[in-house]
Design a protein around this motif. Structure first.
Motif, PDB file in Angstrom:
ATOM      1  N   THR A  61       0.561   4.007  -2.877  1.00 15.60           N
ATOM      2  CA  THR A  61       0.216   5.259  -2.379  1.00 15.60           C
ATOM      3  C   THR A  61       1.481   6.485  -2.793  1.00 15.60           C
ATOM      4  OG1 THR A  61      -0.728   3.770  -0.565  1.00 15.60           O
ATOM      5  CG2 THR A  61      -0.537   7.192  -0.755  1.00 15.60           C
TER       6      THR A  61
ATOM      7  N   ALA B 296      -3.885  -3.952  -1.976  1.00 20.94           N
ATOM      8  CA  ALA B 296      -3.035  -2.017  -1.816  1.00 20.94           C
ATOM      9  C   ALA B 296      -3.416  -1.323  -3.238  1.00 20.94           C
ATOM     10  CB  ALA B 296      -1.716  -3.011  -2.616  1.00 20.94           C
TER      11      ALA B 296
ATOM     12  N   VAL C 259       0.754  -0.904   0.164  1.00 18.40           N
ATOM     13  CA  VAL C 259       0.069   0.177  -0.157  1.00 18.40           C
ATOM     14  C   VAL C 259       0.801   1.531   0.162  1.00 18.40           C
ATOM     15  CG1 VAL C 259      -1.659   0.604   1.017  1.00 18.40           C
ATOM     16  CG2 VAL C 259      -1.714  -1.248   1.144  1.00 18.40           C
TER      17      VAL C 259
ATOM     18  N   ARG D 107      -7.335   0.072  -3.158  1.00 21.02           N
ATOM     19  CA  ARG D 107      -6.551   1.562  -1.752  1.00 21.02           C
ATOM     20  C   ARG D 107      -6.294   2.302  -2.234  1.00 21.02           C
ATOM     21  NH1 ARG D 107      -4.653  -2.086   2.643  1.00 21.02           N
ATOM     22  NH2 ARG D 107      -5.244  -0.294   3.827  1.00 21.02           N
ATOM     23  N   ALA D 108      -5.042   2.713  -2.951  1.00 24.98           N
ATOM     24  CA  ALA D 108      -3.795   3.353  -3.036  1.00 24.98           C
ATOM     25  C   ALA D 108      -4.497   4.456  -4.315  1.00 24.98           C
ATOM     26  CB  ALA D 108      -2.182   3.123  -3.573  1.00 24.98           C
TER      27      ALA D 108
END
Length: 213
Positions: free
Chosen positions: A64, A109, A60, A112-113
């Motif tokens: 991100t 990951a 993540v 979400r990012a």
């Protein structure tokens, strides 16, 4: 809408499938960013026309950081995969299961990012590659089918999030989460399907399973 002018991330895109998708998207006029864990692994996808970034698709933090560097993204394909199995249920070792888990970790990951960027796009697309084993799991592939089923469930949760955000904001649905499902993955078939995701509106794609032959 088409893929032309789009910014698209292939997370873990060093496989044959990643190279095929990269070529197809670059040919369609997209900017493609492919990630891999090493420079050497990224050489082939760079040759296909993609920008190459050393980053871990299962992290993540790495994803991100990439999302922040790009600023705007229209598509994300987590492409970490692989198969291990055989031997019936007795053969479903913990080691094999652990080796397969990065595929699910990459789905988690990346979604979400890049969630905010995909929803900010006028045509955000999140797509995973799954298997017909989900519909008919066999004992010798139980580990594999379980990881793919979990990945599909996560992708459907992403689809729900896209739809809910649009409803709450009282805006049209613009982002879509899609599952590509194949028995024996053919990279060129996948590449054509991936490029075509920008040919259809989000309402026709979100929370859908697309069978690839």
């Amino acid at each position: 809408m088409t893929a032309e002018g789009r910014t698209i991330v292939l997370a873990g895109g060093t496989s044959a499938a990643g190279r095929a998708i990269a070529r197809a998207l670059v040919d369609a006029g997209a900017r493609v960013i492919a990630t891999g864990r090493s420079e050497s692994g990224l050489a082939a996808v760079r040759d296909a026309g993609a920008e190459a970034v050393v980053a871990d698709a299962t992290s993540v933090e790495d994803m991100t950081r990439l999302a922040g560097a790009l600023g705007a993204v229209d598509g994300v394909f987590p492409l970490v995969g692989g198969w291990r199995g055989g031997g019936g249920l007795e053969g479903q070792s913990d080691e094999d299961f652990a080796a397969l888990l990065p595929a699910l970790e990459a789905v988690r990951a990346t979604s979400r990012a890049f969630d905010a960027l995909l929803q900010a796009s006028d045509a955000g697309r999140f797509a995973i590659v799954s298997s017909t084993a989900v519909a008919r799991p066999l004992a010798g592939g139980a580990n594999y089918a379980a990881v793919k089923a979990a990945s599909e469930a996560w992708a459907r949760a992403v689809a729900h999030g896209f739809a809910k955000s649009a409803r709450d904001a009282e805006t049209p649905l613009r982002a879509a989460s899609v599952v590509f499902r194949a028995k024996a993955l053919e990279p060129e078939v996948l590449a054509t399907a991936a490029t075509g995701l920008w040919d259809s509106p989000a309402d026709d794609l979100n929370d859908h399973v697309i069978n690839l032959g």
